[in-house]
Write a protein that holds these residues in place. Structure first.
Motif, PDB file in Angstrom:
ATOM      1  N   LYS A 214      17.616  36.914  28.249  1.00  0.00           N
ATOM      2  CA  LYS A 214      17.188  38.112  27.529  1.00  0.00           C
ATOM      3  C   LYS A 214      15.787  38.520  27.988  1.00  0.00           C
ATOM      4  CE  LYS A 214      19.766  36.924  23.325  1.00  0.00           C
ATOM      5  NZ  LYS A 214      19.668  36.657  21.863  1.00  0.00           N
ATOM      6  N   ILE A 215      15.493  39.812  27.807  1.00  0.00           N
ATOM      7  CA  ILE A 215      14.153  40.300  28.133  1.00  0.00           C
ATOM      8  C   ILE A 215      13.214  39.937  26.983  1.00  0.00           C
ATOM      9  CG2 ILE A 215      12.723  42.357  28.479  1.00  0.00           C
ATOM     10  CD1 ILE A 215      15.096  43.642  29.884  1.00  0.00           C
ATOM     11  N   ARG A 216      12.111  39.285  27.310  1.00  0.00           N
ATOM     12  CA  ARG A 216      11.160  38.902  26.273  1.00  0.00           C
ATOM     13  C   ARG A 216      10.376  40.113  25.817  1.00  0.00           C
ATOM     14  NH1 ARG A 216       6.605  34.859  28.046  1.00  0.00           N
ATOM     15  NH2 ARG A 216       5.472  36.786  28.464  1.00  0.00           N
ATOM     16  N   GLU A 217      10.276  40.270  24.519  1.00  0.00           N
ATOM     17  CA  GLU A 217       9.515  41.386  23.979  1.00  0.00           C
ATOM     18  C   GLU A 217       8.025  41.118  24.123  1.00  0.00           C
ATOM     19  OE1 GLU A 217      10.730  44.187  22.937  1.00  0.00           O
ATOM     20  OE2 GLU A 217      12.808  43.539  23.224  1.00  0.00           O
ATOM     21  N   GLY A 218       7.272  42.158  24.487  1.00  0.00           N
ATOM     22  CA  GLY A 218       5.823  42.016  24.628  1.00  0.00           C
ATOM     23  C   GLY A 218       5.470  41.311  25.932  1.00  0.00           C
TER      24      GLY A 218
END
Length: 263
Positions: free
Chosen positions: A258-262
């Protein structure tokens, strides 16, 4: 006339004595500095050879840098890297003594500017036997995204930007400690590490290089990476359009699919 001739002879003798003194002093300083450089690296498990190539003025430190080449053979490959290090007066006049150089409790990667390590560590990663295979695999995967077609991939060290990838420095520090514990050369230790591990710990990142003329296209890298993650798996790590030291370099961090937020 004889008196003038004697004065001229005395001046020539004095001049020759001064020249000899300067030559001997320079040789003494050179040998001491070379011994300090060799001892500095050997004490941190960098077992290569040092050859001083000259001196230069360091604007940032407002002092003198010694320029030298670090050379080491790993397996069947020989690397040779140009490096710079600030010169301290004691390194010119005092013999090298390892106990005065570094305390055992200190982490070796923090006791000197990263510039004395970074070029050598980066070169070791360049010749890692996994590098080409991983870059080719990532290139094939990223080319499946609509706006990344025709691009290529290069694995780069994050040592140049620790503000964004601080944990990468910790990874390098751990590898240096492992080398000391295993009685290995630092470069030998890095030569054998899995690059996926370095990528997931922020020690290297994936640089995406687009063909000429494609950089003007408007798209978000995060959208392209998300598109790929819905179809296939990507290794954990940072994916960068451009380089991490560019202010406008767009980058995305993938963690567990998943794409990490921030950032």
């Amino acid at each position: 006339m004889k008196k003038n001739l004697k004065i001229d002879t005395d001046k020539r003798k004095s001049f020759m004595v001064l020249v000899c003194f300067l030559v001997v002093s320079s040789l003494f300083f050179y040998r001491n500095l070379e011994a300090h450089l060799k001892g500095f690296y050997a004490n941190r498990n960098f077992w290569g050879e040092i050859k001083i190539t000259g001196f230069s003025w360091a604007e940032e430190n407002w002092g003198i840098d010694v320029n030298y080449t670090y050379t080491e053979k790993i397996k069947d490959k020989t690397i040779s890297v140009p490096v710079k290090k600030s010169v301290r007066f004691k390194q010119l006049v005092m013999p090298y003594y390892d106990k005065m150089d570094i305390d055992k409790w200190r982490n070796p990667i923090y006791d000197e500017s990263m510039r004395v390590y970074a070029p050598i560590l980066e070169k070791a990663l360049e010749i890692n036997p996994e590098r080409t295979k991983l870059e080719q695999s990532l290139t094939r995967k990223l080319n499946q995204a609509s706006h990344l077609k025709g691009g290529t991939v290069k694995l780069r060290s994050t040592l140049s930007d620790q503000n964004r990838f601080g944990k990468g420095e910790l990874w390098y520090s751990d590898r240096m400690e492992d080398a000391v514990s295993n009685n290995h050369s630092i470069l030998e230790e890095l030569y054998n590490v899995p690059l996926n591990d370095a990528l997931s710990h922020g020690a290297v990142y994936v640089q995406i290089i687009l063909p000429e003329g494609r950089y003007g296209e408007h798209f978000y890298l995060s959208d392209q990476i998300q598109q790929l993650l819905e179809q296939l798996s990507l290794p954990d790590g940072a994916y960068v359009l451009g380089t991490i030291d560019e202010a406008d370099g767009d980058f995305v961090v993938v963690e567990q699919g998943k794409i990490r937020e921030g950032r």
